[in-house]
Design a protein around this motif. Structure first.
Motif, PDB file in Angstrom:
ATOM      1  N   PHE A   7      84.266  20.079  49.776  1.00 39.69           N
ATOM      2  CA  PHE A   7      83.527  20.304  48.538  1.00 39.69           C
ATOM      3  C   PHE A   7      84.063  21.532  47.812  1.00 39.69           C
ATOM      4  CE2 PHE A   7      80.376  17.926  51.037  1.00 39.69           C
ATOM      5  CZ  PHE A   7      79.980  16.967  50.109  1.00 39.69           C
ATOM      6  N   ASP A  94      81.931  20.711  42.561  1.00 37.92           N
ATOM      7  CA  ASP A  94      80.979  19.800  43.202  1.00 37.92           C
ATOM      8  C   ASP A  94      79.625  20.431  43.485  1.00 37.92           C
ATOM      9  OD1 ASP A  94      83.026  17.868  43.434  1.00 37.92           O
ATOM     10  OD2 ASP A  94      83.682  18.684  45.365  1.00 37.92           O
ATOM     11  N   LEU A  95      79.657  21.662  43.988  1.00 36.89           N
ATOM     12  CA  LEU A  95      78.440  22.350  44.401  1.00 36.89           C
ATOM     13  C   LEU A  95      78.287  23.625  43.591  1.00 36.89           C
ATOM     14  CD1 LEU A  95      78.818  22.018  48.300  1.00 36.89           C
ATOM     15  CD2 LEU A  95      77.669  20.437  46.715  1.00 36.89           C
ATOM     16  N   PHE A 117      75.782  18.821  52.666  1.00 37.75           N
ATOM     17  CA  PHE A 117      75.999  17.916  51.546  1.00 37.75           C
ATOM     18  C   PHE A 117      76.800  16.678  51.909  1.00 37.75           C
ATOM     19  CE2 PHE A 117      74.652  21.871  49.760  1.00 37.75           C
ATOM     20  CZ  PHE A 117      73.794  21.475  48.736  1.00 37.75           C
ATOM     21  N   ASP A 183      73.632  20.567  44.748  1.00 39.62           N
ATOM     22  CA  ASP A 183      74.524  19.476  44.361  1.00 39.62           C
ATOM     23  C   ASP A 183      74.600  19.486  42.831  1.00 39.62           C
ATOM     24  OD1 ASP A 183      75.147  16.757  43.347  1.00 39.62           O
ATOM     25  OD2 ASP A 183      75.200  16.203  45.464  1.00 39.62           O
TER      26      ASP A 183
END
Length: 380
Positions: A7, A94-95, A117, A183
């Motif tokens: 991520f 992504d995060l 995640f 997220d």
């Protein structure tokens, strides 16, 4: 199947006249991102969102040229929720790791958060926070239960680390807006923080309750450690009564948007009426809080209809999740100093004692304290 790439992570740090705090704590965030990207190869960035400070914070950040840092300077001060939402919109990865500007993070703090995640239903994960320079708990898991039509959300819990199964999942009613990983796609799908609650308070609770009712999960990760200076920025800018009124107003708006259970809604209306009557005598500010909330009623009840259409869990189903957490043998709830001390001793025995780099003379109060406007009737 092709394995998923690690991520990527965007850090969002809202700040207002925060040059001194950023100078002290931003290097720890940079170090944590260096540690993460070196180990995983995943892209990272830090987006500092300046909320119209009108000082030299932006110029200083530009000149300092910290690794990974971008600066988004807003022209007007609008408060926590709008500032964060600007950062969420500009974040690229992504995060999103949302951090206060007075947070010191451990170099490995990101790894335990990111692991969650891999489960598609996870919306957010909160770190364990200690007061800077001590082992006092600043933030841990948070429980929720609805009593007389109001959610009680300021009861904390932590775990005895030597008793917790390694595979245990720890739900939390809310992930703190000061030290949690989100997220990014789900955060944007929800529209970020509810700006109706500006300038401060209840934003993270409302957002996470929205996520729970959408069928997602909010988790607590005690193996991710951060330290909080508790700089009390709000208390330095606003009078105590104004803070209490704003908190009570936003608590009302959160319930008007999200409390959908018919019996709990009737109980909420009844207790609200009692609080208004009591305030005629006590003059604690509840009528002013209600007046401010009522002025926003059209937007709040429009949002209520929207959330009713999107809900996948009922209020009672959310409450049942946290009723089950209370029954776990390795979980200890705390509201009082003695209860917190038992947990601190357990952590010292099981994992050693780590503190931040400085004293916590500025730390005061508890994130789980009750609101003064409603203490007398036994709700937060």
């Amino acid at each position: 199947m092709t394995p998923r790439m690690p991520f990527s992570v965007s850090v969002v740090i809202p700040t207002y006249k925060g040059k001194a705090l950023l100078a002290r704590f931003l290097p720890s965030v940079v170090t944590a991102l260096h540690t993460y990207t070196t180990a995983t190869g995943a892209p990272v960035e830090i987006l500092v969102v300046d909320d119209g400070s009108q000082d030299d914070t932006v110029d200083w950040l530009t000149a300092a040229a910290f690794d990974f840092v971008r600066v988004l300077a807003l022209p007007v001060n609008r408060g926590f929720a709008p500032t964060c939402n600007q950062g969420f919109a500009a974040a690229r990865y992504d995060l999103i790791w949302l951090l206060n500007n007075d947070i010191e993070v451990m170099p490995d703090a990101l790894f335990p958060l990111v692991k969650h995640f891999s489960t598609p239903t996870v919306f957010a994960v909160a770190s364990r926070a200690q007061r800077l320079g001590s082992d006092a708990i600043d933030g841990a898991g948070r429980l929720g239960r609805c009593v007389r039509g109001y959610w009680k959300v300021f009861e904390g819990y932590d775990v005895f680390p030597d008793r917790m199964p390694p595979e245990a999942i720890l739900p939390t009613f809310a992930a703190s807006g000061g030290y949690s990983l989100f997220d990014a796609a789900k955060l944007r799908a929800l529209g970020g923080f509810e700006e109706l609650l500006a300038p401060f308070y209840w934003e993270d609770i409302e957002l996470c309750y929205r996520a729970w009712k959408r069928g997602w999960e909010v988790r607590y990760e005690p193996r991710s450690l951060v330290f909080h200076q508790s700089s009390a920025t709000i208390r330095s800018r606003f009078e105590a009564r104004a803070i209490e009124v704003t908190s009570a107003r936003n608590r009302l708006l959160m319930h008007w948007i999200h409390l959908h259970d018919p019996r709990w809604w009737l109980a909420h209306l009844a207790l609200t009426g009692l609080l208004l009557l009591a305030d005629v005598v006590t003059r604690r500010g509840y009528r002013e809080a209600f007046r401010q909330a009522w002025a926003c009623r059209r937007l709040a009840f429009r949002r209520r209809r929207e959330e009713q259409a999107h809900s996948r869990r009922t209020d009672r189903e959310v409450a049942a999740i946290f009723a089950a957490v209370r029954q776990r043998p390795y979980v200890k709830t705390f509201r009082k100093p003695a209860e917190e001390m038992a947990l601190r001793a357990a952590w010292a025995r099981a994992s050693g004692f780590r503190t931040g780099a400085a004293d916590d003379e500025a730390a005061a109060g508890s994130p789980f304290r009750k609101g003064a406007l409603t203490d007398d009737l036994g709700i937060e």
